[in-house]
Design an enzyme around this catalytic site. Structure first.
Site, short mmCIF file in Angstrom:
data_model
loop_
_atom_site.label_atom_id
_atom_site.label_comp_id
_atom_site.label_asym_id
_atom_site.label_seq_id
_atom_site.Cartn_x
_atom_site.Cartn_y
_atom_site.Cartn_z
N HIS A 1 -21.71 -24.35 -29.31
CA HIS A 1 -22.29 -23.28 -30.13
C HIS A 1 -23.67 -23.75 -30.55
CE1 HIS A 1 -18.29 -21.41 -30.69
NE2 HIS A 1 -17.83 -22.63 -30.87
N CYS B 1 -17.04 -21.66 -25.64
CA CYS B 1 -15.81 -22.08 -26.32
C CYS B 1 -14.60 -21.17 -26.06
CB CYS B 1 -16.12 -22.22 -27.80
SG CYS B 1 -14.96 -23.29 -28.65
N1 GLN Z 1 -9.80 -21.12 -30.77
C1 GLN Z 1 -10.31 -22.05 -29.82
C2 GLN Z 1 -10.05 -23.50 -30.21
O1 GLN Z 1 -9.89 -23.80 -31.35
C3 GLN Z 1 -11.79 -21.79 -29.60
C4 GLN Z 1 -12.62 -22.05 -30.82
C5 GLN Z 1 -14.07 -21.71 -30.66
O2 GLN Z 1 -14.44 -20.77 -29.94
N2 GLN Z 1 -14.92 -22.40 -31.40
O3 GLN Z 1 -10.05 -24.33 -29.35
#
Ligand code: GLN
Length: 248
Positions: free
Chosen positions: A196, A95
């Site tokens: 995740h 992510c």
């Molecule tokens: N901040 C990033 C987004 O919202 C990544 C979020 C994350 O790692 N879950 O796209």
């Protein structure tokens, strides 16, 4: 005893939804095969990190704030990470980490965070903070030449575009963009994904694929990981696949 080296980057900042569990799973599944996975860390300010000596470089996910906090330090690691990648180290990114190795991330405050530029893709988030891809996701990926359903959980505002070689095809959930048909980015020695989970506890075959890649690279001989008892993992996968895809 065989040994592999993993570099965990910013474990104190990039650790959403148990992402650090991916490191634990790799360590555990290596140990089951008599391989000692040595884990070292890079945190902001470290200047003597050995990137090229690593078999695996790992970045978890993080909120926009954490991504901003570490962006400058990450850029200072660009040469080392690039050299490791070019020599064949395996890059695993989740992510926020996935986003930051591309060209840039335009975050939900409209601020542009420069990425490492290792890959062509770029990511843009809506400034409406309620517009996010959230929920369970299943994709089909090619793992070691065979289709494998990869299960995870996504929560991202960022929409990743210009992905040349996606990780997988979306079967349930969103993926790289809202209602996208593709998810993540993949190369021989790269898996970058929004999943995740932790990713590797839900998908043991992917974990073993990374271990096999690293051992084969180190020894020059095709490494086949010995079979281990994944009964519990497989039962969990069956329940999740039935719930998310209606599969029996
Ligand atoms: N901040 C990033 C987004 O919202 C990544 C979020 C994350 O790692 N879950 O796209």
């Amino acid at each position: 005893m065989a040994e592999l080296k993993l570099l965990h980057m910013y474990p104190n900042l990039l650790d959403l939804y148990g992402d650090s569990g991916n490191v634990e799973i790799l360590k555990y599944r290596c140990a089951l095969r008599g391989i000692d996975l040595k884990v070292s860390r890079h945190i902001i300010g470290d200047r003597d990190t050995d990137f090229e000596g690593m078999d695996i470089i790992y970045l978890g996910g993080g909120a926009d704030l954490e991504q901003q906090m570490l962006a400058e330090d990450l850029l200072s690691c660009a040469d080392g990470i690039k050299a490791a990648y070019e020599k064949g180290s395996f890059l695993l990114m989740i992510c926020g980490g996935y986003q930051l190795l591309g060209q840039y991330y335009l975050d939900s405050n409209g601020e542009k965070i420069k990425g490492l530029g290792l890959f062509d893709y770029y990511t843009v988030a809506s400034t409406d903070k309620r517009k996010r891809c959230i929920g369970n996701i299943v994709i089909e990926a090619d793992i070691g030449g065979e289709p494998y359903k990869v299960i995870g959980f996504e929560n991202h505002g960022g929409q990743t575009k210009a992905v040349k070689t996606p990780f997988g095809r979306v079967l349930a959930g969103n993926g790289n963009e809202f209602s996208s048909s593709t998810e993540g980015y993949m190369e021989k020695n790269v898996v970058a994904t929004y999943l995740h989970g932790p990713l590797l506890s839900k998908n043991p075959k992917l974990s073993d694929h990374i271990i096999s890649y690293c051992m084969t690279r180190q020894t020059g001989e095709e490494f086949t990981p010995s079979a281990v008892n994944d009964k519990l993992e497989e039962e969990c996968r069956e329940v999740l696949l039935e719930r998310l895809l209606g599969e029996k």
